[in-house]
Write an enzyme that holds these catalytic residues in place. Structure first.
Site, PDB file in Angstrom:
ATOM      1  N   HIS A   1      12.199   8.149  13.027  1.00 27.86           N
ATOM      2  CA  HIS A   1      11.106   7.189  12.815  1.00 27.86           C
ATOM      3  C   HIS A   1       9.745   7.875  13.025  1.00 27.86           C
ATOM      4  O   HIS A   1       8.889   7.374  13.750  1.00 27.86           O
ATOM      5  CB  HIS A   1      11.251   5.998  13.771  1.00 27.86           C
ATOM      6  CG  HIS A   1      10.644   4.734  13.231  1.00 27.86           C
ATOM      7  ND1 HIS A   1      11.175   3.494  13.475  1.00 27.86           N
ATOM      8  CD2 HIS A   1       9.548   4.513  12.455  1.00 27.86           C
ATOM      9  CE1 HIS A   1      10.436   2.564  12.893  1.00 27.86           C
ATOM     10  NE2 HIS A   1       9.449   3.164  12.258  1.00 27.86           N
TER      11      HIS A   1
ATOM     12  N   LYS B   1       0.822  -1.219   0.000  1.00 29.66           N
ATOM     13  CA  LYS B   1       0.000   0.000   0.000  1.00 29.66           C
ATOM     14  C   LYS B   1       0.851   1.261   0.000  1.00 29.66           C
ATOM     15  O   LYS B   1       0.603   2.196  -0.765  1.00 29.66           O
ATOM     16  CB  LYS B   1      -0.932  -0.009   1.209  1.00 29.66           C
ATOM     17  CG  LYS B   1      -2.064  -1.015   1.124  1.00 29.66           C
ATOM     18  CD  LYS B   1      -2.975  -0.903   2.337  1.00 29.66           C
ATOM     19  CE  LYS B   1      -4.121  -1.896   2.250  1.00 29.66           C
ATOM     20  NZ  LYS B   1      -5.023  -1.801   3.427  1.00 29.66           N
ATOM     21  N   ILE B   2       1.869   1.299   0.871  1.00 31.75           N
ATOM     22  CA  ILE B   2       2.703   2.499   0.963  1.00 31.75           C
ATOM     23  C   ILE B   2       3.480   2.707  -0.327  1.00 31.75           C
ATOM     24  O   ILE B   2       3.547   3.821  -0.857  1.00 31.75           O
ATOM     25  CB  ILE B   2       3.659   2.404   2.166  1.00 31.75           C
ATOM     26  CG1 ILE B   2       2.865   2.350   3.475  1.00 31.75           C
ATOM     27  CG2 ILE B   2       4.627   3.591   2.181  1.00 31.75           C
ATOM     28  CD1 ILE B   2       3.709   2.051   4.697  1.00 31.75           C
TER      29      ILE B   2
ATOM     30  N   PRO C   1       9.060  -4.791   3.852  1.00 30.62           N
ATOM     31  CA  PRO C   1       9.255  -5.248   5.231  1.00 30.62           C
ATOM     32  C   PRO C   1      10.666  -5.786   5.433  1.00 30.62           C
ATOM     33  O   PRO C   1      11.385  -6.089   4.474  1.00 30.62           O
ATOM     34  CB  PRO C   1       8.213  -6.362   5.381  1.00 30.62           C
ATOM     35  CG  PRO C   1       8.041  -6.882   3.986  1.00 30.62           C
ATOM     36  CD  PRO C   1       8.182  -5.688   3.082  1.00 30.62           C
TER      37      PRO C   1
ATOM     38  N   ASP D   1       9.728  -6.023  -6.571  1.00 31.04           N
ATOM     39  CA  ASP D   1       8.998  -6.698  -5.500  1.00 31.04           C
ATOM     40  C   ASP D   1       8.936  -8.179  -5.866  1.00 31.04           C
ATOM     41  O   ASP D   1       8.529  -8.513  -6.984  1.00 31.04           O
ATOM     42  CB  ASP D   1       7.571  -6.127  -5.367  1.00 31.04           C
ATOM     43  CG  ASP D   1       6.907  -6.530  -4.053  1.00 31.04           C
ATOM     44  OD1 ASP D   1       6.951  -7.740  -3.717  1.00 31.04           O
ATOM     45  OD2 ASP D   1       6.336  -5.656  -3.380  1.00 31.04           O
TER      46      ASP D   1
ATOM     47  N   GLU E   1      18.519   1.707  15.960  1.00 36.56           N
ATOM     48  CA  GLU E   1      17.811   2.883  16.471  1.00 36.56           C
ATOM     49  C   GLU E   1      17.202   2.705  17.847  1.00 36.56           C
ATOM     50  O   GLU E   1      16.843   3.684  18.508  1.00 36.56           O
ATOM     51  CB  GLU E   1      16.694   3.283  15.500  1.00 36.56           C
ATOM     52  CG  GLU E   1      15.526   2.317  15.456  1.00 36.56           C
ATOM     53  CD  GLU E   1      14.447   2.744  14.466  1.00 36.56           C
ATOM     54  OE1 GLU E   1      13.280   2.793  14.882  1.00 36.56           O
ATOM     55  OE2 GLU E   1      14.768   3.028  13.303  1.00 36.56           O
TER      56      GLU E   1
ATOM     57  N   THR F   1      12.134   4.779   4.625  1.00 30.32           N
ATOM     58  CA  THR F   1      11.116   5.022   5.660  1.00 30.32           C
ATOM     59  C   THR F   1      10.518   3.700   6.146  1.00 30.32           C
ATOM     60  O   THR F   1       9.456   3.694   6.748  1.00 30.32           O
ATOM     61  CB  THR F   1       9.982   5.913   5.110  1.00 30.32           C
ATOM     62  OG1 THR F   1       9.478   5.335   3.900  1.00 30.32           O
ATOM     63  CG2 THR F   1      10.480   7.325   4.837  1.00 30.32           C
ATOM     64  N   SER F   2      11.213   2.594   5.886  1.00 33.66           N
ATOM     65  CA  SER F   2      10.664   1.282   6.225  1.00 33.66           C
ATOM     66  C   SER F   2      11.308   0.702   7.472  1.00 33.66           C
ATOM     67  O   SER F   2      10.805   0.892   8.576  1.00 33.66           O
ATOM     68  CB  SER F   2      10.825   0.330   5.034  1.00 33.66           C
ATOM     69  OG  SER F   2      10.012   0.753   3.967  1.00 33.66           O
ATOM     70  N   ARG F   3      12.415  -0.012   7.320  1.00 33.14           N
ATOM     71  CA  ARG F   3      13.132  -0.601   8.449  1.00 33.14           C
ATOM     72  C   ARG F   3      14.619  -0.323   8.283  1.00 33.14           C
ATOM     73  O   ARG F   3      15.167  -0.446   7.190  1.00 33.14           O
ATOM     74  CB  ARG F   3      12.874  -2.117   8.532  1.00 33.14           C
ATOM     75  CG  ARG F   3      11.459  -2.465   8.961  1.00 33.14           C
ATOM     76  CD  ARG F   3      11.223  -2.124  10.437  1.00 33.14           C
ATOM     77  NE  ARG F   3       9.852  -2.362  10.842  1.00 33.14           N
ATOM     78  CZ  ARG F   3       8.902  -1.443  10.889  1.00 33.14           C
ATOM     79  NH1 ARG F   3       9.188  -0.198  10.528  1.00 33.14           N
ATOM     80  NH2 ARG F   3       7.682  -1.735  11.295  1.00 33.14           N
TER      81      ARG F   3
END
Length: 344
Positions: free
Chosen positions: A292, A154-155, A203, A174, A260, A229-231
């Site tokens: 974050h 979605k993002i 993810p 992907d 983090e 902006t994910s992990r």
């Protein structure tokens, strides 16, 4: 009224959870401490705890929670890579908020890119000192540039729409391509070679851990800009720092960092930063680090509180757990839930 305990509480958490707690007939005891092996004992006597992605929910923590009576962990976030699901399976249910505002994260990714490219942060600091020079503030047009998007959930798809609004060419990688879309999918190697900017929206799994590392950075275009902006652990931070120093990478906008947990969400302005890599990244003029905060909008915080409390109400009422994750889910990418729509 059911009573739960809430770890790693921040003022904005309390505001939104207090708004909805009466609706779901839930009483909340808020703790400022992060959930880990040292603090898990604080949950003794509670059946449910609310936790966050920066808490350490390993085997020892789960053992203490279970012995203390905890039977469900409600993650107030989408991420769950900090949980030992094998230890939790058949003992403690784990639920999450799968989507709270994909727009918030996608928009923050673009904000990082725009700020980094047009040097907004540097211009802001200059004009505060009455320095109106334009030297060193030159950016580039986004129009016509190639954006490589890694992850088209979605993002990622919302971010693609934003990029197309700027007139950018978008390619994506992907392993599970979205069906019935006009997204131009390519291999990860081709994405690295062709992209002027790469934005991560996938993810963190064993397959994506350190997806961006020395080998990938080597084949990227000189001056490539990287947005995450994910992990944090999607990127080998040391390799990224070296690539920035060597001027292979032209800039990085990072809302996450692989180490983090001890830093983000805390005020450490009076402390010595003991992470040399994070210090190095922050010191670079072409790096922006935010703590974050991509999810942090009013809409997202409201959705997080409401869905988290709904997950807990479903548990207490004996209903199915729509947003449950378990060892079977993470191991096999599916879960044959029992007739009550629970993993066990």
């Amino acid at each position: 009224m059911n009573k739960i305990c809430f770890f790693d509480t921040k003022p904005y958490d309390k505001v939104y959870f207090d708004t909805f707690k009466e609706k779901f007939d839930i009483e909340i005891d808020y703790f400022e401490s992060k959930l880990n092996v040292d603090t898990a004992v604080m949950a003794n006597g509670y059946e449910a705890v609310v936790a966050f992605v920066n808490d350490t929910i390993d085997t020892k923590t789960i053992d203490i929670l279970y012995k203390g009576g905890v039977r469900i962990i409600a993650m107030r976030c989408a991420g769950y890579n900090n949980i030992d699901f094998k230890a939790a399976y058949d003992r403690i249910h784990v639920v999450r908020v799968p989507a709270y505002s994909p727009y918030a994260v996608a928009e923050h990714a673009m904000a990082l890119l725009l700020t980094l490219n047009r040097k907004i942060h540097r211009a802001y600091n200059r004009t505060k000192e009455h320095n109106f020079s334009l030297v060193g503030l030159t950016g580039f047009d986004l129009h016509g540039k190639t954006m490589g998007v890694v992850g088209t959930g979605k993002i990622g798809r919302i971010f693609i729409d934003i990029c197309k609004g700027f007139g950018m060419e978008v390619i994506a990688y992907d392993p599970y391509p979205a069906k019935d879309t006009d997204i131009q999918y390519v291999s990860f190697e081709e994405l690295c070679k062709r992209s002027d900017i790469i934005s991560l929206h996938c993810p963190l799994t064993k397959d994506t851990h350190h997806l961006i590392q020395k080998d990938a950075l080597t084949i990227m275009k000189p001056g490539v800009v990287i947005i995450n902006t994910s992990r944090g652990a999607l990127i080998n931070s040391e390799d990224l720092l070296n690539a920035i120093k060597e001027e292979k990478v032209g800039g990085a906008g990072l809302d996450v960092y692989e180490e983090e947990t001890e830093f983000f969400y805390e005020d450490l302005s009076y402390s010595i930063m003991r992470d040399d890599i994070l210090s190095g990244l922050i010191s670079m003029p072409n790096v922006i680090v935010t703590s974050h905060q991509a999810f942090l909008t009013k809409e997202a915080l409201s959705n997080i509180a409401e869905v988290t409390l709904q997950n807990l109400k479903d548990y207490f009422d004996g209903n199915g757990l729509e947003n449950e994750i378990c060892y079977q889910c993470t191991k096999q990418n599916h879960c044959d839930k029992n007739p009550h729509n629970r993993c066990f």
